[in-house]
Design a protein around this motif. Structure first.
Motif, mmCIF file in Angstrom:
data_model
loop_
_atom_site.group_PDB
_atom_site.id
_atom_site.type_symbol
_atom_site.label_atom_id
_atom_site.label_comp_id
_atom_site.label_asym_id
_atom_site.label_seq_id
_atom_site.Cartn_x
_atom_site.Cartn_y
_atom_site.Cartn_z
ATOM 1 N N ILE A 1 -1.832 -21.797 -38.534
ATOM 2 C CA ILE A 1 -0.803 -23.064 -39.274
ATOM 3 C C ILE A 1 -1.245 -21.719 -40.422
ATOM 4 O O ILE A 1 -0.766 -21.603 -41.251
ATOM 5 C CB ILE A 1 -1.928 -23.743 -39.469
ATOM 6 N N ILE A 2 -1.864 -20.941 -40.744
ATOM 7 C CA ILE A 2 -2.843 -20.103 -41.757
ATOM 8 C C ILE A 2 -1.663 -18.783 -41.319
ATOM 9 O O ILE A 2 -0.701 -18.449 -43.053
ATOM 10 C CB ILE A 2 -3.905 -18.698 -42.114
ATOM 11 N N ASP A 3 -1.122 -18.692 -39.989
ATOM 12 C CA ASP A 3 -0.174 -17.002 -40.076
ATOM 13 C C ASP A 3 1.267 -17.807 -40.472
ATOM 14 O O ASP A 3 2.529 -17.323 -41.594
ATOM 15 C CB ASP A 3 0.073 -16.724 -38.659
ATOM 16 N N MET A 4 0.958 -18.919 -40.108
ATOM 17 C CA MET A 4 2.705 -19.749 -40.711
ATOM 18 C C MET A 4 3.184 -20.212 -42.026
ATOM 19 O O MET A 4 4.075 -19.229 -42.973
ATOM 20 C CB MET A 4 2.773 -20.940 -39.977
ATOM 21 N N CYS A 5 2.047 -20.117 -42.664
ATOM 22 C CA CYS A 5 2.461 -20.400 -44.350
ATOM 23 C C CYS A 5 2.287 -19.172 -45.001
ATOM 24 O O CYS A 5 2.935 -18.880 -45.576
ATOM 25 C CB CYS A 5 0.769 -21.192 -44.011
ATOM 26 N N GLU A 6 1.567 -17.531 -44.408
ATOM 27 C CA GLU A 6 1.674 -16.527 -45.100
ATOM 28 C C GLU A 6 2.969 -16.621 -44.082
ATOM 29 O O GLU A 6 3.592 -15.230 -45.768
ATOM 30 C CB GLU A 6 0.664 -15.437 -44.397
ATOM 31 N N GLY B 1 -11.527 -27.484 -43.235
ATOM 32 C CA GLY B 1 -11.765 -27.646 -45.438
ATOM 33 C C GLY B 1 -11.983 -26.119 -46.184
ATOM 34 O O GLY B 1 -10.763 -26.249 -47.361
ATOM 35 N N ASN B 2 -12.857 -25.872 -45.566
ATOM 36 C CA ASN B 2 -12.909 -24.072 -46.342
ATOM 37 C C ASN B 2 -12.112 -23.333 -46.317
ATOM 38 O O ASN B 2 -11.341 -23.449 -47.591
ATOM 39 C CB ASN B 2 -14.304 -23.689 -45.815
ATOM 40 N N ILE B 3 -11.202 -23.455 -45.554
ATOM 41 C CA ILE B 3 -10.434 -22.368 -45.755
ATOM 42 C C ILE B 3 -8.660 -22.374 -45.263
ATOM 43 O O ILE B 3 -7.988 -22.184 -46.234
ATOM 44 C CB ILE B 3 -10.230 -22.718 -43.177
ATOM 45 N N LEU B 4 -8.369 -24.504 -45.324
ATOM 46 C CA LEU B 4 -7.362 -24.711 -46.504
ATOM 47 C C LEU B 4 -7.863 -24.763 -48.073
ATOM 48 O O LEU B 4 -6.666 -24.196 -47.843
ATOM 49 C CB LEU B 4 -7.437 -26.351 -45.931
ATOM 50 N N MET B 5 -9.040 -24.732 -48.706
ATOM 51 C CA MET B 5 -9.234 -24.323 -49.930
ATOM 52 C C MET B 5 -8.261 -23.291 -50.222
ATOM 53 O O MET B 5 -8.208 -23.005 -51.392
ATOM 54 C CB MET B 5 -10.624 -25.000 -49.926
ATOM 55 N N LYS B 6 -9.280 -22.236 -49.518
ATOM 56 C CA LYS B 6 -8.770 -20.427 -49.365
ATOM 57 C C LYS B 6 -7.475 -20.947 -49.911
ATOM 58 O O LYS B 6 -7.112 -20.413 -50.394
ATOM 59 C CB LYS B 6 -9.882 -20.103 -49.313
ATOM 60 N N LEU B 7 -6.538 -21.312 -48.974
ATOM 61 C CA LEU B 7 -4.909 -21.340 -48.538
ATOM 62 C C LEU B 7 -4.500 -21.984 -49.676
ATOM 63 O O LEU B 7 -3.913 -20.847 -50.239
ATOM 64 C CB LEU B 7 -5.056 -20.844 -47.440
ATOM 65 N N VAL C 1 5.997 -28.886 -37.356
ATOM 66 C CA VAL C 1 5.154 -28.484 -36.104
ATOM 67 C C VAL C 1 4.345 -29.461 -36.185
ATOM 68 O O VAL C 1 3.394 -29.959 -36.810
ATOM 69 C CB VAL C 1 4.741 -26.672 -36.637
ATOM 70 N N SER C 2 3.906 -28.954 -34.241
ATOM 71 C CA SER C 2 3.037 -29.875 -34.142
ATOM 72 C C SER C 2 2.150 -28.728 -33.391
ATOM 73 O O SER C 2 2.021 -28.100 -32.356
ATOM 74 C CB SER C 2 3.539 -30.589 -32.228
ATOM 75 N N GLU C 3 0.702 -28.505 -34.064
ATOM 76 C CA GLU C 3 -0.799 -27.729 -33.701
ATOM 77 C C GLU C 3 -1.063 -27.933 -34.621
ATOM 78 O O GLU C 3 -1.612 -28.762 -35.382
ATOM 79 C CB GLU C 3 0.140 -26.092 -34.431
ATOM 80 N N THR C 4 -2.693 -27.145 -33.514
ATOM 81 C CA THR C 4 -3.700 -27.824 -34.219
ATOM 82 C C THR C 4 -5.067 -26.641 -33.899
ATOM 83 O O THR C 4 -5.618 -26.688 -34.947
ATOM 84 C CB THR C 4 -4.692 -28.728 -32.859
ATOM 85 N N ASN C 5 -4.289 -25.407 -33.859
ATOM 86 C CA ASN C 5 -5.495 -23.994 -34.337
ATOM 87 C C ASN C 5 -4.879 -23.441 -35.797
ATOM 88 O O ASN C 5 -3.549 -23.596 -35.631
ATOM 89 C CB ASN C 5 -4.462 -23.074 -33.169
ATOM 90 N N LEU C 6 -6.134 -23.666 -36.261
ATOM 91 C CA LEU C 6 -5.719 -23.731 -37.734
ATOM 92 C C LEU C 6 -4.879 -21.755 -37.911
ATOM 93 O O LEU C 6 -4.527 -21.747 -39.362
ATOM 94 C CB LEU C 6 -6.828 -23.793 -38.500
ATOM 95 N N ASP C 7 -5.661 -21.187 -36.914
ATOM 96 C CA ASP C 7 -5.258 -19.566 -37.200
ATOM 97 C C ASP C 7 -3.754 -19.428 -36.942
ATOM 98 O O ASP C 7 -3.217 -18.557 -38.230
ATOM 99 C CB ASP C 7 -5.980 -18.804 -35.767
#
Length: 455
Positions: free
Chosen positions: A159-164, A198-204, A151-157
């Motif tokens: 990306i988090i939804d996709m991962c969940e 970085g903090n959000i990705l660590m928590k994920l 996926v070509s995406e820059t909005n981390l929010d």
């Protein structure tokens, strides 16, 4: 009346915060202060749930159960070696390197292998489109699996939804400087955005057990761009180095919470992508016969010996001061060795240009290559060609003494396997080496080392 939001000025080089704008930061950088809004911790929302907010009680360390981390095979042995045996579930890995060195190629090959053997892999690119990623994948991956999602995406929010939703087994963010979170108003790539993302990705990763690879940009000096807090946050920091005009690439771990930092991985860049180099010494050594101004040396990296040639060229200097050029060495170290040669070996180099080079593009950090560098300079200055294949290891002190090096016995065994007939090393280290098919010469100072080279 609405409350005015508080702002600070943040240096984009070091992360220093100032209540007012400054032309020069405390780190010395000019015009790097950018105004950013201060986010109240109480008002900011966390995108990833970390469980109950109830405070946990402390545990006795002796009562804590110790278990082995689950490792994920990346399908690339050299990458597994640097990581300490494979990816750890829930780990956060930061990989950096100059543009075009092969970072995206390496992680794309690893993603294809994991998708084929383990399950869903999500590759997020903020710099390339899906079509561009597919073009590279067709070139570097033998066969693609349906579990590899891009996926070509820059909005981390988002990306988090996709991962969940899809629960990937492996997540790749390429790169962290292109990502942004709606929690703060700063531009992508700013110090605040990199820190928050970085903090959000660590928590994920910790919450769902997803191993995550983060690609990071580097500055002009070759250091990781962004605040140092990101390096402290991640579990592993990898650096991909190599000369762009050469095929050899070296992967090294600067930090690894789940393994050693002494291992290196060797790759060769070809049209089909990156291929592993098992026999690194064989790729770096080309001369079967001794030549003037070239001496073989070695360093011990992790669990293997790496042999390579050091070349030196001594020529008459023209008008002005003589030049001293070092490629792969520290210039100050070269100056020290030249001073020792003049003082202790009576070699006059005051009117000579001296050029030194590490063949293959390596940049050895170990001081065990000092002796080979000194002997290569002596060979070129005197026009002397060694009578046999020689390898030299040892650290040179200011008084001309040759100090012992670690793992000399393992390096000597590898040198004998490759057909070297004379090994010059410190006297203390020589006593630990078993001479099977080569002459082992222990030396105490630079004068004895030169005599051993001439004998």
């Amino acid at each position: 009346m609405a409350k005015k939001s508080k702002t600070v000025f943040v240096c984009q080089e070091c992360g220093y915060e100032s209540p007012k704008w400054m032309g020069q930061c405390v780190c010395g950088a000019w015009n790097t202060m950018v105004e950013e809004k201060v986010v109240d911790v109480a008002d900011s929302r966390s995108r990833v749930s970390t469980g109950s907010n109830k405070a946990r009680s402390a545990s006795k360390l002796k009562d804590v159960k110790s278990g082995q981390f689950g490792r994920i095979d990346t399908g690339i042995n050299e990458l597994n070696r640097v990581l300490g045996g494979g990816l750890v579930e829930g780990s956060l890995t930061l990989i950096s390197g100059e543009p075009g060195i092969g970072k995206s190629t390496l992680i794309l090959q690893a993603a294809a292998n994991i998708a084929k053997n383990l399950g869903t892999v999500l590759y997020v690119s903020g710099e390339e489109s899906e079509e561009q990623i597919k073009i590279r994948a067709d070139r570097v991956c033998k066969d693609l699996d349906g579990n590899l999602l891009v996926v070509s995406e820059t909005n981390l929010d988002n990306i988090i939804d996709m991962c969940e939703e899809i629960k990937p087994k492996f997540l790749i963010i390429d790169s962290i400087q292109t990502m942004y979170s709606s929690e703060i108003d700063s531009a992508p790539g700013s110090v605040s955005q990199v820190r928050v993302c970085g903090n959000i990705l660590m928590k994920l990763g910790k919450s769902y057990g997803i191993p995550t690879f983060i690609v990071a940009h580097v500055t002009k000096s070759g250091e990781l761009a962004g605040p140092k807090i990101v390096e402290h946050l991640v579990d592993c920091v990898l650096n991909f180095t190599g000369e762009r005009d050469q095929e050899l690439r070296i992967l090294r771990a600067y930090k690894n919470r789940f393994g050693t930092t002494s291992e290196i991985g060797a790759f060769q860049m070809v049209e089909e992508g990156l291929i592993e180099v098992d026999n690194l010494s064989g790729n770096l050594l080309e001369n079967d016969k001794p030549i003037e101004g070239s001496i073989t040396t070695a360093i011990y990296e992790g669990s293997r010996s790496v042999l390579f040639d050091i070349q030196a060229l001594v020529a008459s200097a023209g008008a002005g001061f003589p030049r001293r050029t070092a490629i792969g060495f520290d210039n100050q170290r070269l100056s020290m060795i030249l001073a020792v040669l003049e003082k202790r070996a009576y070699l006059n180099l005051s009117d000579k240009d001296v050029y030194t080079n590490v063949v293959g593009g390596l940049r050895p950090d170990s001081t065990s290559v000092d002796l080979a560098l000194a002997l290569a300079i002596f060979s070129s200055a005197k026009g002397y060609v060694p009578k046999e294949r020689v390898i030299a290891i040892g650290e040179i002190g200011l008084t001309g003494e040759i100090r012992s090096v670690s793992n000399a016995d393992k390096i000597a065994a590898e040198a004998m396997r490759l057909g070297y007939t004379k090994i010059i090393l410190p006297a203390k280290s020589a006593s630990k080496v078993k001479a099977n098919s080569a002459e082992v010469v222990g030396v105490k100072n630079i004068y004895e080392a030169i005599k051993a080279l001439e004998d």
